[in-house]
Scaffold this active site. Structure first.
Site: not given
Length: 291
Positions: A90, A137, A235
Site C-alpha cells: 500500500h 501487503d 508503514s
C-alpha cells in the site's frame, strides 16, 4: 457482534498533501517533507520510541513516493540485498515512482552523514495484493543501482525457509520515523526511533478487527495500551526478532495497518508476516532462499 473498530486503509502509510509537487530526482527533501500534511494535520514519530544509535539499523530505509501531482507519500522499508528493498504494497500502490534513502538515521536531511538517495526501476507489489483487506501487503523494489555496503548500509536477514520460528509471546524490535501520538500538531521525526513491541497471538487482532482482516499471513502486535508501536508514517517498516535456533537477527514482519480511532487508543496493530513470502521474494529477484 458488531465491531467498534474501523479499519483505516493505508493507516500507517499515509498519503501526504504538499503545496508543490516533489519530483523524485530532487534530493533536497528536508524542508519540504517537514511541512507535509494531510488536511492540515502534521505528523510526528513511532510510539514510545527512543533514538537509534548511528549505524545500529543499517538495513532501515525511508521511501518517498510520488505520482507527479500534489501528493507524495512517506513510508519505511528495509534493504534485503544491495539492490532490493521490501515495503508494504500500500506504500507504492498509488504512486508511479519512489526515492529510497539509505545509509542515514536522518533521511529528511540530505546533508546528514551517510545519506544516499537511490531510485527504484522495478516496483513489484504482490500480485494478490488486496487494498480492501490489506492482504498480501508486501512489495519488492528493485533499485536503479547497487548501493555500496558498509557499516551504515547492510541488508537485513530474512527468515530461513523451513525455520520453526514461533512468534507468539516474543518481543520484536520496530524502527521508523512515524508519529509519536495522535496529536495533529507535530512533524516527522528527524531521527530514526526504535521500540520493543510484544508479539501476540493473532486472535488478539481478530477480536479487534474481525476475522476477515486476519489470517496466517499476518502478525499481531500489542500496543500496551497505545504506548508502544507503529503509527502514521511507519508503514512498510521492519519488525525484527532474534532467531535463537541460528543465532541471528531476522526480519519477521513489516508494518501494515492499525485502527482508524488512532494509534494511542490501545488497539493492536497488524504486520505482514514475512515467513509467508520468502519464496515469493526470491522468485522476484530478492536474495536466494536460505534453508
Amino acid at each position: 457482534m458488531e465491531k467498534t473498530v474501523k479499519l483505516l486503509l493505508c493507516a500507517l502509510g499515509i498519503l501526504l498533501a504538499v503545496e508543490a509537487s516533489l519530483f523524485p530526482a530532487d534530493p533536497i527533501f528536508d524542508e519540504t517533507i517537514r511541512n507535509l500534511n494531510l488536511n492540515g494535520n502534521k505528523f510526528e514519530k513511532v510510539l514510545g520510541g527512543m533514538p537509534a544509535e548511528e549505524n545500529e539499523f543499517p538495513y532501515q530505509v525511508a521511501i518517498i513516493s510520488t505520482n507527479f501531482t500534489d501528493y507524495d507519500g512517506f513510508c519505511g522499508g528495509s534493504l534485503i540485498s544491495s539492490r532490493h528493498v521490501i515495503t508494504a504494497a500500500h506504500c507504492i500502490a498509488s504512486f508511479v515512482a519512489s526515492s529510497v534513502i539509505v545509509g542515514t538515521n536522518q533521511p529528511l536531511n540530505h546533508s546528514s552523514p551517510g545519506y544516499l538517495e537511490v531510485f527504484d526501476t522495478i516496483r513489484t507489489p504482490h500480485p494478490k495484493y488486496d487494498s480492501g483487506l490489506l492482504d498480501y501487503d508486501i512489495a519488492l523494489l528493485t533499485l536503479a543501482r547497487d548501493v555500496p555496503l558498509g557499516e551504515n548500509i547492510q541488508p537485513v536477514l530474512l527468515p530461513r525457509l523451513n525455520t520453526n520460528l514461533n512468534l507468539d509471546g516474543r518481543t520484536g524490535l520496530l524502527t521508523g520515523w512515524g508519529k509519536i501520538n495522535d496529536d495533529p500538531n507535530g512533524y516527522l521525526s528527524d531521527d530514526l526511533l526504535k521500540v520493543n513491541v510484544p508479539i501476540v497471538n493473532n486472535q488478539n487482532c481478530v477480536n479487534a478487527y474481525g476475522p476477515i482482516y486476519l489470517n496466517e499471513r499476518k502478525v499481531c502486535v500489542a500496543t500496551q495500551g497505545g504506548t508502544v508501536g507503529p503509527c502514521l508514517g511507519d508503514s512498510g517498516g521492519p519488525l525484527v526478532v532474534f532467531d535463537s535456533e541460528f543465532g541471528e537477527t531476522v526480519q519477521v514482519g513489516l508494518v501494515s495497518f492499525g485502527a482508524a480511532q488512532g494509534c494511542t487508543v490501545g488497539f493492536p496493530t497488524v504486520f505482514t508476516r514475512l515467513t509467508s513470502y520468502i519464496q515469493w521474494i526470491a522468485d522476484n529477484g530478492g536474495p536466494a532462499v536460505r534453508i
